[in-house]
Design a protein around this motif. Structure first.
Motif, PDB file in Angstrom:
ATOM      1  N   PRO A  16      35.042  18.717  78.128  1.00 39.57           N
ATOM      2  CA  PRO A  16      33.924  19.603  77.802  1.00 39.57           C
ATOM      3  C   PRO A  16      34.421  21.044  77.672  1.00 39.57           C
ATOM      4  CG  PRO A  16      33.414  18.193  79.688  1.00 39.57           C
ATOM      5  CD  PRO A  16      34.880  18.049  79.422  1.00 39.57           C
ATOM      6  N   SER A  17      33.800  21.803  76.794  1.00 35.86           N
ATOM      7  CA  SER A  17      34.253  23.178  76.541  1.00 35.86           C
ATOM      8  C   SER A  17      34.395  24.024  77.809  1.00 35.86           C
ATOM      9  CB  SER A  17      33.301  23.861  75.558  1.00 35.86           C
ATOM     10  OG  SER A  17      33.331  23.211  74.309  1.00 35.86           O
ATOM     11  N   PRO A  18      33.437  23.957  78.773  1.00 37.83           N
ATOM     12  CA  PRO A  18      33.592  24.800  79.960  1.00 37.83           C
ATOM     13  C   PRO A  18      34.809  24.460  80.816  1.00 37.83           C
ATOM     14  CG  PRO A  18      31.324  24.014  79.747  1.00 37.83           C
ATOM     15  CD  PRO A  18      32.155  23.239  78.776  1.00 37.83           C
ATOM     16  N   VAL A  19      35.402  23.282  80.587  1.00 37.59           N
ATOM     17  CA  VAL A  19      36.535  22.851  81.414  1.00 37.59           C
ATOM     18  C   VAL A  19      37.871  23.297  80.830  1.00 37.59           C
ATOM     19  CG1 VAL A  19      37.746  20.771  82.245  1.00 37.59           C
ATOM     20  CG2 VAL A  19      35.257  20.876  82.324  1.00 37.59           C
ATOM     21  N   LEU A  20      37.885  23.648  79.543  1.00 38.38           N
ATOM     22  CA  LEU A  20      39.161  23.886  78.869  1.00 38.38           C
ATOM     23  C   LEU A  20      39.973  25.005  79.511  1.00 38.38           C
ATOM     24  CD1 LEU A  20      38.125  23.498  75.119  1.00 38.38           C
ATOM     25  CD2 LEU A  20      39.528  21.954  76.492  1.00 38.38           C
ATOM     26  N   HIS A  21      39.320  26.064  79.987  1.00 34.54           N
ATOM     27  CA  HIS A  21      40.108  27.156  80.567  1.00 34.54           C
ATOM     28  C   HIS A  21      40.762  26.731  81.873  1.00 34.54           C
ATOM     29  CE1 HIS A  21      36.429  27.848  82.951  1.00 34.54           C
ATOM     30  NE2 HIS A  21      37.176  28.549  83.778  1.00 34.54           N
ATOM     31  N   TYR A  22      40.142  25.758  82.600  1.00 30.81           N
ATOM     32  CA  TYR A  22      40.789  25.235  83.805  1.00 30.81           C
ATOM     33  C   TYR A  22      42.047  24.449  83.444  1.00 30.81           C
ATOM     34  CZ  TYR A  22      36.535  26.430  86.387  1.00 30.81           C
ATOM     35  OH  TYR A  22      35.486  27.092  86.951  1.00 30.81           O
ATOM     36  N   VAL A  23      41.963  23.671  82.361  1.00 31.30           N
ATOM     37  CA  VAL A  23      43.140  22.933  81.901  1.00 31.30           C
ATOM     38  C   VAL A  23      44.263  23.912  81.562  1.00 31.30           C
ATOM     39  CG1 VAL A  23      44.035  21.345  80.153  1.00 31.30           C
ATOM     40  CG2 VAL A  23      41.727  21.022  81.069  1.00 31.30           C
ATOM     41  N   GLU A  24      43.919  24.982  80.865  1.00 31.08           N
ATOM     42  CA  GLU A  24      44.923  25.984  80.501  1.00 31.08           C
ATOM     43  C   GLU A  24      45.523  26.642  81.744  1.00 31.08           C
ATOM     44  OE1 GLU A  24      42.645  28.509  77.991  1.00 31.08           O
ATOM     45  OE2 GLU A  24      42.909  27.256  76.195  1.00 31.08           O
ATOM     46  N   GLU A  25      44.697  26.905  82.755  1.00 32.18           N
ATOM     47  CA  GLU A  25      45.201  27.519  83.987  1.00 32.18           C
ATOM     48  C   GLU A  25      46.130  26.567  84.742  1.00 32.18           C
ATOM     49  OE1 GLU A  25      42.022  28.966  86.406  1.00 32.18           O
ATOM     50  OE2 GLU A  25      41.314  30.386  84.889  1.00 32.18           O
ATOM     51  N   VAL A  26      45.790  25.278  84.748  1.00 31.12           N
ATOM     52  CA  VAL A  26      46.658  24.294  85.397  1.00 31.12           C
ATOM     53  C   VAL A  26      48.014  24.251  84.696  1.00 31.12           C
ATOM     54  CG1 VAL A  26      46.988  21.834  85.826  1.00 31.12           C
ATOM     55  CG2 VAL A  26      44.790  22.885  86.334  1.00 31.12           C
ATOM     56  N   PHE A  27      47.994  24.187  83.369  1.00 30.81           N
ATOM     57  CA  PHE A  27      49.248  24.165  82.615  1.00 30.81           C
ATOM     58  C   PHE A  27      50.050  25.449  82.859  1.00 30.81           C
ATOM     59  CE2 PHE A  27      47.660  21.099  79.041  1.00 30.81           C
ATOM     60  CZ  PHE A  27      47.708  20.055  79.938  1.00 30.81           C
ATOM     61  N   ALA A  28      49.372  26.590  82.882  1.00 28.48           N
ATOM     62  CA  ALA A  28      50.069  27.859  83.091  1.00 28.48           C
ATOM     63  C   ALA A  28      50.699  27.911  84.481  1.00 28.48           C
ATOM     64  CB  ALA A  28      49.096  29.028  82.897  1.00 28.48           C
ATOM     65  N   SER A  29      49.991  27.385  85.481  1.00 32.60           N
ATOM     66  CA  SER A  29      50.531  27.425  86.839  1.00 32.60           C
ATOM     67  C   SER A  29      51.777  26.559  86.979  1.00 32.60           C
ATOM     68  CB  SER A  29      49.469  26.981  87.850  1.00 32.60           C
ATOM     69  OG  SER A  29      49.216  25.590  87.740  1.00 32.60           O
ATOM     70  N   MET A  30      51.855  25.479  86.172  1.00 36.14           N
ATOM     71  CA  MET A  30      53.026  24.606  86.202  1.00 36.14           C
ATOM     72  C   MET A  30      54.125  25.072  85.241  1.00 36.14           C
ATOM     73  SD  MET A  30      52.579  22.290  88.452  1.00 36.14           S
ATOM     74  CE  MET A  30      53.833  21.093  87.984  1.00 36.14           C
ATOM     75  N   GLY A  31      53.761  25.977  84.328  1.00 39.41           N
ATOM     76  CA  GLY A  31      54.732  26.462  83.362  1.00 39.41           C
ATOM     77  C   GLY A  31      54.929  25.536  82.179  1.00 39.41           C
ATOM     78  N   ARG A  32      54.086  24.510  82.042  1.00 38.36           N
ATOM     79  CA  ARG A  32      54.234  23.544  80.946  1.00 38.36           C
ATOM     80  C   ARG A  32      53.002  22.646  80.915  1.00 38.36           C
ATOM     81  NH1 ARG A  32      55.017  19.094  83.888  1.00 38.36           N
ATOM     82  NH2 ARG A  32      56.073  19.314  85.894  1.00 38.36           N
ATOM     83  N   PRO A  33      52.720  22.048  79.769  1.00 39.20           N
ATOM     84  CA  PRO A  33      51.668  21.024  79.721  1.00 39.20           C
ATOM     85  C   PRO A  33      52.204  19.702  80.245  1.00 39.20           C
ATOM     86  CG  PRO A  33      52.590  21.310  77.553  1.00 39.20           C
ATOM     87  CD  PRO A  33      53.283  22.318  78.427  1.00 39.20           C
ATOM     88  N   PHE A  34      51.325  18.840  80.716  1.00 39.67           N
ATOM     89  CA  PHE A  34      51.720  17.517  81.189  1.00 39.67           C
ATOM     90  C   PHE A  34      50.492  16.616  81.141  1.00 39.67           C
ATOM     91  CE2 PHE A  34      50.196  19.912  84.755  1.00 39.67           C
ATOM     92  CZ  PHE A  34      49.515  19.008  85.564  1.00 39.67           C
ATOM     93  N   ASP A  35      50.709  15.320  81.306  1.00 47.38           N
ATOM     94  CA  ASP A  35      49.615  14.343  81.256  1.00 47.38           C
ATOM     95  C   ASP A  35      48.883  14.333  82.604  1.00 47.38           C
ATOM     96  OD1 ASP A  35      50.232  13.723  78.665  1.00 47.38           O
ATOM     97  OD2 ASP A  35      51.398  11.930  79.163  1.00 47.38           O
ATOM     98  N   LEU A  36      47.973  15.275  82.739  1.00 45.93           N
ATOM     99  CA  LEU A  36      47.283  15.425  84.005  1.00 45.93           C
ATOM    100  C   LEU A  36      46.266  14.309  84.223  1.00 45.93           C
ATOM    101  CD1 LEU A  36      44.860  18.509  83.692  1.00 45.93           C
ATOM    102  CD2 LEU A  36      45.497  17.005  81.826  1.00 45.93           C
TER     103      LEU A  36
END
Length: 293
Positions: free
Chosen positions: A117-137
């Motif tokens: 959902p659109s309101p969740v996308l920024h959380y996904v981006e923050e999770v990826f940023a905190s790890m320094g990379r995207p991953f299959d969360l």
């Protein structure tokens, strides 16, 4: 909040363990405002790294994740039992277990492809940023647990329990649990909805996240991109493995099983979800969820 509740209930002394310094300071102010500064001590740090002046009679915690041990409850509370709680001490909650039910994902979403959902996308981006990379969360399914109509068309079996965690007993956060799901209705078996049951006290009715609305939303474990056709009486036999990850706290999960149908050979199926996994877009499900690299 639980520290104040314990003090109000008559605890001689309470140690409230909080790892975030800002939250610890807020807690101290609220405890003083409530008039319990002489009976509640806020200890900064991780419970696995702090010491207490004496072992306690009771341990109250809320570190249950969407799966029974996914926030590290098994390893953290095992350490508390060994170092911080008296022999025979009481743990609240009392017990938890991971649950699994066969799922028809397309029936759950009425054919819509899975997406955030659109309101969740920024959380996904923050999770990826905190790890320094995207991953299959690890992802969860909204709108299933609390709606009997959605459950009725998408749950294809009853529920099985794996990863039992006996907080007040012999706590074993690592292990291999065998389970079997028998299909009760026709559909396309795409994966598992994984949840948890939580017993606050020994004789309580459990909270069941696969069948009750709560903040513990079912996790989706994809097994087949298109979904395998199943009929009542077909079975999915599997082993569910839990190991402690490289951080020494959170579990890595793995599942290996076979779909046994009335006609045709058995179909091998597997899933894994590690706490510090490096892979990105490694399966058809995640390539659909993240269509662009």
């Amino acid at each position: 909040m639980w520290a104040l509740a314990a003090a109000r209930a008559g605890a001689r002394h309470v140690w409230a363990v909080e790892v975030i310094p800002e939250s610890a300071e807020i807690a101290r102010r609220n405890i003083e405002k409530a008039g319990f500064a002489d009976r509640v001590t806020v200890v900064e740090g991780l419970s696995t790294e702090i010491e207490l002046p004496e072992p306690v009679d009771m341990c109250v915690s809320e570190i249950i994740g969407t799966l029974a041990g996914s926030e590290g409850a098994g390893s953290v509370l095992r350490d508390a039992r060994e170092r911080l709680v008296k022999p025979g001490g009481v743990f609240i909650p009392h017990r938890s277990a991971t649950t699994a039910v066969a799922l028809d994902l397309k029936s759950a979403t009425l054919g819509e492809p899975p997406a955030f959902p659109s309101p969740v996308l920024h959380y996904v981006e923050e999770v990826f940023a905190s790890m320094g990379r995207p991953f299959d969360l690890r992802v969860v399914i909204e709108g299933v647990q609390g709606d009997p109509r959605v459950r009725g068309r998408s749950y294809l079996s009853g529920a099985a329990e794996v990863e039992p965690l006996e907080f007040s007993g012999e706590l074993q956060p690592e292990g291999v649990d065998g389970a079997e799901l028998t299909f009760t209705r026709e559909g396309r078996f795409s994966g598992l909805a994984l949840g948890m049951r939580l017993w606050v006290a020994e004789d309580d009715e459990p909270i069941d996240s696969l069948f009750q609305s709560s903040s513990w939303t079912p996790v989706y474990a994809p097994l087949s991109e298109e979904g395998l056709p199943v009929r009542p009486g077909d079975r999915f036999e599997f082993e569910f493995t839990t190991t402690i990850s490289d951080d020494g706290v959170h579990p890595d999960y793995a599942l290996v099983g076979q779909l046994q149908r009335a006609s045709g050979p058995a179909v091998p199926l597997s899933w894994s979800s590690t706490h510090h996994g490096d892979g990105f877009r490694e399966t058809p499900f995640y390539r659909s969820l993240f269509p662009a690299p």
